[in-house]
Design a protein around this motif. Structure first.
Motif, short mmCIF file in Angstrom:
data_model
loop_
_atom_site.label_atom_id
_atom_site.label_comp_id
_atom_site.label_asym_id
_atom_site.label_seq_id
_atom_site.Cartn_x
_atom_site.Cartn_y
_atom_site.Cartn_z
N ASN A 124 13.44 -6.43 0.86
CA ASN A 124 12.00 -6.22 0.98
C ASN A 124 11.29 -7.43 0.39
N GLU A 125 9.97 -7.49 0.60
CA GLU A 125 9.17 -8.61 0.12
C GLU A 125 8.52 -8.34 -1.23
N LEU A 126 8.71 -7.15 -1.76
CA LEU A 126 8.03 -6.78 -3.00
C LEU A 126 8.80 -7.27 -4.21
N ALA A 127 8.08 -7.92 -5.12
CA ALA A 127 8.69 -8.30 -6.39
C ALA A 127 8.59 -7.17 -7.40
N ARG A 128 7.73 -6.19 -7.12
CA ARG A 128 7.58 -5.02 -7.98
C ARG A 128 7.43 -3.78 -7.10
N GLY A 129 7.88 -2.65 -7.62
CA GLY A 129 7.72 -1.40 -6.89
C GLY A 129 8.88 -1.11 -5.96
N ILE A 130 8.88 0.10 -5.42
CA ILE A 130 9.92 0.57 -4.50
C ILE A 130 9.36 0.57 -3.09
N LYS A 135 0.81 -1.21 0.00
CA LYS A 135 0.00 0.00 0.00
C LYS A 135 0.85 1.27 0.00
N GLN A 136 2.00 1.23 0.66
CA GLN A 136 2.78 2.44 0.86
C GLN A 136 4.04 2.49 -0.01
N LYS A 137 4.11 1.67 -1.04
CA LYS A 137 5.31 1.70 -1.87
C LYS A 137 5.43 3.03 -2.61
N MET A 138 6.66 3.41 -2.86
CA MET A 138 6.94 4.73 -3.45
C MET A 138 6.49 4.78 -4.91
N SER A 139 6.15 5.97 -5.31
CA SER A 139 5.73 6.19 -6.69
C SER A 139 6.96 6.37 -7.59
N MET A 140 6.90 5.77 -8.77
CA MET A 140 8.00 5.92 -9.72
C MET A 140 8.08 7.36 -10.23
N ASP A 141 6.96 8.04 -10.29
CA ASP A 141 6.97 9.44 -10.72
C ASP A 141 7.77 10.31 -9.76
N THR A 152 8.58 1.43 0.79
CA THR A 152 8.48 2.73 1.46
C THR A 152 9.69 3.02 2.35
N ILE A 153 10.38 1.97 2.80
CA ILE A 153 11.55 2.18 3.65
C ILE A 153 12.65 2.93 2.90
N PHE A 154 12.66 2.79 1.57
CA PHE A 154 13.68 3.49 0.79
C PHE A 154 13.45 5.00 0.84
N GLY A 155 12.19 5.42 0.85
CA GLY A 155 11.91 6.84 1.01
C GLY A 155 12.36 7.36 2.37
N HIS A 156 12.26 6.50 3.39
CA HIS A 156 12.76 6.89 4.71
C HIS A 156 14.27 7.06 4.69
N PHE A 157 14.97 6.21 3.94
CA PHE A 157 16.42 6.36 3.81
C PHE A 157 16.77 7.69 3.15
N LEU A 158 16.03 8.05 2.13
CA LEU A 158 16.33 9.29 1.40
C LEU A 158 16.16 10.53 2.26
N THR A 159 15.21 10.47 3.19
CA THR A 159 14.94 11.66 4.01
C THR A 159 15.76 11.72 5.29
N THR A 160 16.33 10.62 5.72
CA THR A 160 17.05 10.60 7.00
C THR A 160 18.55 10.42 6.84
N LEU A 161 18.99 9.70 5.84
CA LEU A 161 20.43 9.45 5.69
C LEU A 161 21.08 10.60 4.92
#
Length: 289
Positions: free
Chosen positions: A226-232, A198-204, A234-243
């Motif tokens: 991650n467990e997703l076979a498709r999509g990005i 539900k919370q995977k990041m948008s490619m746009d 949401t934890i990756f967005g957390h990395f972008l904003t905190t690291l």
């Protein structure tokens, strides 16, 4: 089953000799051969129990009902021949603790009895489902099979349930704890996967950030599980904003299990690009048997 019926017949004639009914029912001349056979049968049963435990835990792990453990496939040709080191040591420790803590052999026998009857009833239920759904046998034959075997097993179970306070409670508590662990793990796994979907990041959004993803790209390779076979995820967005920076190459790793003993090395890892080439972002799907 025939052994239990024989012991029941012996008890009907010797009701006071119930403490050692198995060996008491054996004729005196056949005692030592039966003792040897009983010990060999115990060794075979222990091996069967260990193998069945490995198989059940592996299937539970594949269904998301148990934590992942290291599984070693001992055969490259036959599916199901596996070895789980952690579980093997756990069974050893549990058996030693059980034998040392239970004061009498009778209580261990009661615990074994209710466990064995539970396995028998569950096997009957599963075979009935297979007969209906897979073999598609006539419903009359299926019901006759269920009534005969389940009725006999329930008769034995009704007698074993009276010994809950004399050792059978050990198995019931262990089964209850295992059920709670599996239920919680399954609930958590489903909740985690649904949240990631539900919370995977948008490619746009990634395209708007540009190849640098709005941060500093440091040299190196970063692996994001991650467990997703498709999509990005949401934890990756957390990395972008905190690291303060992320690696110049990002690989999203997803592990999947397939119903084969061993996946060939050439087919074990699937790589594909997630974003345009300048983003240096890839997805790796690792497949294991």
């Amino acid at each position: 089953l025939l052994g239990y019926l024989g012991q029941a017949a012996y008890l009907m004639q010797n009701q006071g000799d119930y403490t050692q009914v198995f060996y008491s029912s054996v004729p005196s001349g056949a005692f030592w051969p039966v003792l040897v056979i009983a010990n060999v049968a115990a060794l075979i049963a222990s091996r069967a129990m260990t193998t069945a435990t490995f198989s059940c835990i592996k299937q539970s792990t594949a269904l998301g009902c148990f934590p992942r453990l290291k599984i070693i496939h001992t055969s490259r040709k036959f599916m199901g021949q596996i070895y789980i080191p952690v579980l093997n040591w756990f069974l050893l420790a549990a058996c030693v603790v059980l034998v040392c803590s239970v004061p009498s052999v009778t209580e261990i026998g009661n615990a074994y009895g209710i466990a064995e009857l539970g396995v028998m009833m569950m096997t009957t239920i599963l075979v009935t489902l297979v007969m209906i759904l897979i073999w598609q046998i006539n419903i009359v034959i299926v019901m006759a099979f269920l009534i005969i075997f389940m009725g006999l097993e329930l008769t034995f179970f009704s007698s074993a349930i009276w010994f809950v306070g004399d050792g059978s409670w050990i198995i019931l508590i262990f089964a209850g704890v295992l059920f709670v662990v599996m239920s919680i793990w399954n609930y958590g796994s489903k909740l985690k996967y649904e949240t990631e979907v539900k919370q995977k990041m948008s490619m746009d959004l990634l395209r708007q950030l540009g190849p640098n993803l709005g941060t500093i790209r440091a040299p190196g390779i970063g692996l994001v599980y991650n467990e997703l076979a498709r999509g990005i995820p949401t934890i990756f967005g957390h990395f972008l904003t905190t690291l303060p920076a992320i690696h110049s190459m990002i690989i999203f790793v997803c592990v999947k299990y397939v119903p084969v003993p061993v996946v060939p090395e050439g087919e074990r890892f699937f790589f594909r690009r997630v974003c345009p080439k300048s983003y240096h972002m890839f997805r790796c799907i690792a497949r294991y048997g």
